[in-house]
Design an enzyme around this catalytic site. Structure first.
Site, PDB file in Angstrom:
ATOM      1  N   GLN A  37       3.540  10.918   9.747  1.00  3.95           N
ATOM      2  CA  GLN A  37       4.412  10.942   8.557  1.00  3.95           C
ATOM      3  C   GLN A  37       4.440  12.367   7.985  1.00  3.95           C
ATOM      4  O   GLN A  37       3.569  13.191   8.295  1.00  3.95           O
ATOM      5  CB  GLN A  37       3.860   9.998   7.480  1.00  3.95           C
ATOM      6  CG  GLN A  37       2.414  10.261   7.106  1.00  3.95           C
ATOM      7  CD  GLN A  37       1.650   9.010   6.727  1.00  3.95           C
ATOM      8  OE1 GLN A  37       2.218   8.029   6.228  1.00  3.95           O
ATOM      9  NE2 GLN A  37       0.335   9.016   6.970  1.00  3.95           N
ATOM     10  N   HIS A  68      -6.129   1.984  -8.298  1.00  3.64           N
ATOM     11  CA  HIS A  68      -7.394   1.881  -7.555  1.00  3.64           C
ATOM     12  C   HIS A  68      -8.372   0.924  -8.254  1.00  3.64           C
ATOM     13  O   HIS A  68      -9.039   0.116  -7.592  1.00  3.64           O
ATOM     14  CB  HIS A  68      -8.014   3.266  -7.379  1.00  3.64           C
ATOM     15  CG  HIS A  68      -7.219   4.151  -6.463  1.00  3.64           C
ATOM     16  ND1 HIS A  68      -6.780   5.412  -6.831  1.00  3.64           N
ATOM     17  CD2 HIS A  68      -6.726   3.935  -5.214  1.00  3.64           C
ATOM     18  CE1 HIS A  68      -6.075   5.932  -5.834  1.00  3.64           C
ATOM     19  NE2 HIS A  68      -6.023   5.059  -4.850  1.00  3.64           N
ATOM     20  N   ASP A  92      -6.329   8.521   0.716  1.00  3.47           N
ATOM     21  CA  ASP A  92      -6.500   9.451  -0.407  1.00  3.47           C
ATOM     22  C   ASP A  92      -7.909   9.359  -0.992  1.00  3.47           C
ATOM     23  O   ASP A  92      -8.301  10.211  -1.797  1.00  3.47           O
ATOM     24  CB  ASP A  92      -5.463   9.145  -1.494  1.00  3.47           C
ATOM     25  CG  ASP A  92      -5.504   7.674  -1.888  1.00  3.47           C
ATOM     26  OD1 ASP A  92      -4.714   6.884  -1.338  1.00  3.47           O
ATOM     27  OD2 ASP A  92      -6.367   7.298  -2.706  1.00  3.47           O
ATOM     28  N   ASP A 143      -5.883   2.642  13.875  1.00  4.32           N
ATOM     29  CA  ASP A 143      -4.920   1.673  13.341  1.00  4.32           C
ATOM     30  C   ASP A 143      -5.724   0.492  12.794  1.00  4.32           C
ATOM     31  O   ASP A 143      -6.473  -0.147  13.536  1.00  4.32           O
ATOM     32  CB  ASP A 143      -3.992   1.217  14.482  1.00  4.32           C
ATOM     33  CG  ASP A 143      -3.018   0.140  14.040  1.00  4.32           C
ATOM     34  OD1 ASP A 143      -2.040  -0.088  14.748  1.00  4.32           O
ATOM     35  OD2 ASP A 143      -3.243  -0.470  12.963  1.00  4.32           O
ATOM     36  N   GLY A 144      -5.590   0.224  11.522  1.00  2.96           N
ATOM     37  CA  GLY A 144      -6.386  -0.833  10.896  1.00  2.96           C
ATOM     38  C   GLY A 144      -6.200  -2.187  11.535  1.00  2.96           C
ATOM     39  O   GLY A 144      -7.117  -3.006  11.592  1.00  2.96           O
ATOM     40  N   ASP A 161      -5.173  -1.088   1.533  1.00  3.09           N
ATOM     41  CA  ASP A 161      -4.510  -0.115   0.663  1.00  3.09           C
ATOM     42  C   ASP A 161      -3.472   0.620   1.516  1.00  3.09           C
ATOM     43  O   ASP A 161      -3.635   1.793   1.879  1.00  3.09           O
ATOM     44  CB  ASP A 161      -5.577   0.851   0.124  1.00  3.09           C
ATOM     45  CG  ASP A 161      -4.988   1.888  -0.817  1.00  3.09           C
ATOM     46  OD1 ASP A 161      -5.737   2.845  -1.156  1.00  3.09           O
ATOM     47  OD2 ASP A 161      -3.802   1.774  -1.187  1.00  3.09           O
ATOM     48  N   SER A 162      -2.412  -0.104   1.861  1.00  3.29           N
ATOM     49  CA  SER A 162      -1.461   0.384   2.879  1.00  3.29           C
ATOM     50  C   SER A 162      -0.234   1.029   2.233  1.00  3.29           C
ATOM     51  O   SER A 162       0.034   0.850   1.048  1.00  3.29           O
ATOM     52  CB  SER A 162      -0.983  -0.808   3.707  1.00  3.29           C
ATOM     53  OG  SER A 162      -0.225  -1.658   2.858  1.00  3.29           O
ATOM     54  N   THR A 163       0.480   1.728   3.062  1.00  5.44           N
ATOM     55  CA  THR A 163       1.821   2.170   2.680  1.00  5.44           C
ATOM     56  C   THR A 163       2.740   0.948   2.732  1.00  5.44           C
ATOM     57  O   THR A 163       2.287  -0.160   2.979  1.00  5.44           O
ATOM     58  CB  THR A 163       2.317   3.238   3.686  1.00  5.44           C
ATOM     59  OG1 THR A 163       1.976   2.807   5.008  1.00  5.44           O
ATOM     60  CG2 THR A 163       1.690   4.597   3.420  1.00  5.44           C
TER      61      THR A 163
END
Ligand code: SAM
Length: 289
Positions: A37, A68, A92, A143-144, A161-163
């Site tokens: 990305q 968070h 992050d 990759d989760g 906590d994904s996009t």
């Protein structure tokens, strides 16, 4: 720290080319293409530093604490003394930073597919990413959806906590992934997923909750809300999932000693209120007639 642009400019995140959320920035601090990305970081006047992935706001110094704290503490409180914890996405570091505030945690694994996100945020968001330096934390770049496969009963708490469900994030909104998360939890464990905006992405929200209820059981997937101003529409959802923990009955009335003074949004009263859904959100979750 290199400054790429230093005249005042605007950055806008557009939603379906029909709405935009814009912030005026004074410096562009980072702009690179990773294998996954585009990663941008801006110094803005109103939101502090802002992380943008693929053109979407991910983290701002102004409001990341809301997201968070609300992703992490409902599960940490209801799961009670979680020791082995997994975060999927979350490059992050903000989710990890909240988790390590719990003294009983023994290990945190962060499975983030893009190492450049971790390195950029460690450099430009030192406070938000501070938890990554905790000795209990291990960062895995994978990759989760692959990582969690066949890790049965390994974790007391899991945070997704994904996009958004695009690109590599798509795999984190599949039923097979939800089943792997369910199976990856120990007895008494709990998970929380960011499940998008019930206002601007109502279909994704309703489908995610429906699929999570199909995976964990109708009574075992509970959406809850918080306001995250930098996300589309501001109103944001999470879904608490556990086959054995109730998010309200199992969450103590008091915060553990030493945590209360570290939180700026979450407390037990906010926890209870967050699971009370507005009428329109409840209607989105009713079975289609
Ligand atoms: N709080 C943000 C939100 O709600 O949109 C998410 C922040 S975090 C930066 C999202 C992270 O998920 C990104 O760093 C991205 O690289 C990562 N990611 C996306 N798909 C992934 C996958 N399949 N496995 C692991 N990490 C993934």
């Amino acid at each position: 720290m290199s400054v790429i642009k230093d005249e005042t400019e605007w950055f806008s995140e557009t939603l379906e080319e029909r709405t935009a959320f814009s912030v005026r920035y004074v410096n562009k601090l980072y702009d690179e293409m990773s294998d996954f990305q585009r990663i941008e970081i801006y110094e803005t006047e109103m939101m502090g530093r802002v992380l943008v992935l693929g053109g979407c706001f991910m983290v701002t110094q102004k409001d990341a604490f809301i997201y968070h704290e609300m992703l992490v503490h409902p599960v940490m409180m209801a799961a009670g003394n979680a020791k082995n914890v997994l975060v999927i996405g979350g490059g992050d570091g903000g989710t990890v930073t909240e988790i390590v505030k719990h003294a009983g945690v023994e290990s945190v694994t962060l499975c983030e597919i893009d190492p450049m996100v971790v390195s950029a945020c460690s450099e430009f968001f030192p406070v938000i990413a501070s938890g990554l330096a905790d000795p209990r934390v291990t960062v895995v770049n994978d990759d989760g959806a692959e990582y969690i496969r066949n890790r049965k009963g390994e974790f007391d708490a899991i945070f997704v906590d994904s996009t958004d469900p695009v690109g590599p994030g798509k795999a984190l909104f599949e039923v097979s992934f939800y089943e792997s998360i369910r199976d990856g939890l120990r007895e008494g464990g709990a998970a929380s997923f960011q499940t998008e905006s019930p206002l601007f992405m109502e279909d994704v929200f309703a489908m995610s909750v429906s699929d999570l209820r199909g995976t964990f059981g109708k009574q075992h997937a509970s959406p809850y809300l918080a306001v995250v101003p930098s996300y589309p529409g501001g109103l944001w959802s999470f879904t608490f999932c556990s086959v054995s923990r109730d998010p309200l009955k199992d969450a103590p009335e008091e915060l553990p000693v030493g945590i209360a003074n570290q939180l700026r949004y979450y407390d037990p009263a906010v926890h209870r209120a967050a699971f009370t859904l507005p009428v329109f959100v409840r209607k989105l979750l009713e079975p289609k007639k």
